[in-house]
Design a protein around this motif. Structure first.
Motif, short mmCIF file in Angstrom:
data_model
loop_
_atom_site.label_atom_id
_atom_site.label_comp_id
_atom_site.label_asym_id
_atom_site.label_seq_id
_atom_site.Cartn_x
_atom_site.Cartn_y
_atom_site.Cartn_z
N ALA A 1 0.86 -1.20 0.00
CA ALA A 1 0.00 0.00 0.00
C ALA A 1 0.89 1.24 0.00
CB ALA A 1 -0.90 0.00 1.23
N HIS A 2 0.77 2.00 -1.08
CA HIS A 2 1.62 3.20 -1.21
C HIS A 2 0.86 4.20 -2.09
CE1 HIS A 2 5.34 5.38 -0.97
NE2 HIS A 2 5.43 5.46 -2.28
N GLY B 1 2.93 1.31 5.30
CA GLY B 1 4.11 2.08 5.70
C GLY B 1 3.90 2.90 6.97
N PRO B 2 4.96 3.59 7.39
CA PRO B 2 4.90 4.41 8.60
C PRO B 2 4.28 5.79 8.32
CG PRO B 2 7.08 4.55 7.66
CD PRO B 2 6.28 3.64 6.75
N GLU B 3 4.19 6.61 9.35
CA GLU B 3 3.56 7.94 9.21
C GLU B 3 4.15 8.73 8.02
OE1 GLU B 3 4.00 6.61 12.36
OE2 GLU B 3 2.91 7.86 13.81
N GLY C 1 5.57 7.39 5.41
CA GLY C 1 5.53 6.55 4.21
C GLY C 1 6.83 5.76 4.02
N LEU D 1 -5.15 3.58 -2.46
CA LEU D 1 -6.50 3.66 -1.87
C LEU D 1 -7.18 4.95 -2.31
CD1 LEU D 1 -6.42 2.76 1.93
CD2 LEU D 1 -7.93 1.81 0.19
N GLY D 2 -6.77 5.47 -3.47
CA GLY D 2 -7.37 6.72 -3.93
C GLY D 2 -6.52 7.91 -3.52
N ARG E 1 -6.82 10.27 -1.29
CA ARG E 1 -6.69 10.75 0.10
C ARG E 1 -5.55 10.01 0.77
NH1 ARG E 1 -11.41 13.45 1.73
NH2 ARG E 1 -12.99 13.24 0.11
N ILE E 2 -4.68 10.78 1.42
CA ILE E 2 -3.58 10.16 2.18
C ILE E 2 -4.11 9.95 3.59
CG2 ILE E 2 -1.18 10.36 2.92
CD1 ILE E 2 -1.60 10.32 -0.12
N LEU E 3 -4.18 8.70 3.99
CA LEU E 3 -4.80 8.36 5.27
C LEU E 3 -3.73 8.12 6.33
CD1 LEU E 3 -7.37 5.81 3.82
CD2 LEU E 3 -7.74 8.23 4.33
N ALA F 1 -5.63 3.92 7.37
CA ALA F 1 -5.24 3.15 6.17
C ALA F 1 -5.35 1.65 6.45
CB ALA F 1 -3.82 3.52 5.75
#
Ligand code: SAM
Length: 232
Positions: free
Chosen positions: A169-170, A190-192, A194, A213-214, A216-218, A223
């Motif tokens: 997931a990136h 990933g971490p906070e 990324g 995931l689109g 939006r950075i969650l 996430a």
């Protein structure tokens, strides 16, 4: 309930102070109340509270015949998040049915997080139990620590990805997160800050597919929940 808490007479006795507090303060339990109970790794059923004191709760158990819900066939590789977020992520991923978790060190994981009291086995267990209780599940996930990115990629990842679909997931990856999987899957989050480009490259080379995931950075816990809910 742990299997050893159950006596032949179908009475179960709990002595763990945290769970006793939970019964009193969250459930406001009274003698005669009925609860849904699960035996670790086993069935789920009903029990009646027979007595409750500061040192012990005693339940009489009915038949424990409902099986726990099916697990999600996902091994989650989660870059170690800050302690508060770790606690919530563990609870959510357990409620969503994950049974294997690896907490991974990456470049953007703060080294101090590895010293956090939240990583003590009893703290981790407490968060897993909350997730299990929430989802009426009884099968405890296993949580392992991978404190080096290179050794993880070189020594552990090849065996983990064998026979599994690897999803990295990136944000910005070409493919959207798949929905409703039923094949064994390895999911990397990933971490906070990324994953750094070097890490993304190594994980893709190792056979992972990049997914997004689109736009939006969650944050990490959102996430994790959103990704697992898509895979669910
Ligand atoms: N600035 C970082 C970046 O661009 O990678 C943001 C990291 S995000 C707070 C933490 C982790 O959650 C990411 O490394 C990724 O694994 C996951 N994540 C968050 N939003 C995502 C998205 N829209 N698509 C894919 N993964 C996402």
């Amino acid at each position: 309930l742990a299997p050893e808490e159950i006596e032949h007479s179908r009475l179960a006795r709990i002595h763990d102070p945290r769970r006793l507090r939970h019964l009193k303060e969250i459930h406001r339990a009274r003698v005669g109340d009925r609860f849904t109970l699960g035996v670790e790794g086993g069935g789920i059923g009903h029990g009646e509270l027979m007595s409750l004191s500061d040192r012990e709760a005693c339940f009489s158990l009915g038949a424990l015949d409902a099986p726990p819900p099916p697990p999600l066939p996902v091994h989650l590789i989660l870059a170690l998040p800050r302690p508060r977020m770790l606690a919530r992520s563990l609870e959510h991923l357990t409620a969503l049915g994950v049974k294997q978790v690896t907490l991974l060190h990456t470049q953007r994981v703060e080294k101090s997080y590895w010293q956090s009291p939240e990583l003590a086995p009893e703290k981790i267990l407490a968060h897993l139990v909350l997730g299990l209780e929430q989802a009426r599940d009884t099968v405890m996930p296993t949580v392992t620590l991978a404190k080096g990115f290179r050794p993880f990629v070189e020594e552990q990842l090849p065996a983990l990805i064998e026979g599994r679909r690897g999803l990295l997931a990136h944000p910005g990856m070409a493919r959207a997160c798949p929905r409703g999987i039923n094949e064994p899957t390895l999911l990397l989050v990933g971490p906070e800050g990324g994953f750094i480009p070097f890490e993304v490259e190594r994980l893709l080379e190792a056979g992972c597919e990049g997914i997004h995931l689109g736009p939006r950075i969650l944050r990490v816990e959102t996430a994790v929940t959103a990704l697992l809910a898509r895979l669910f």
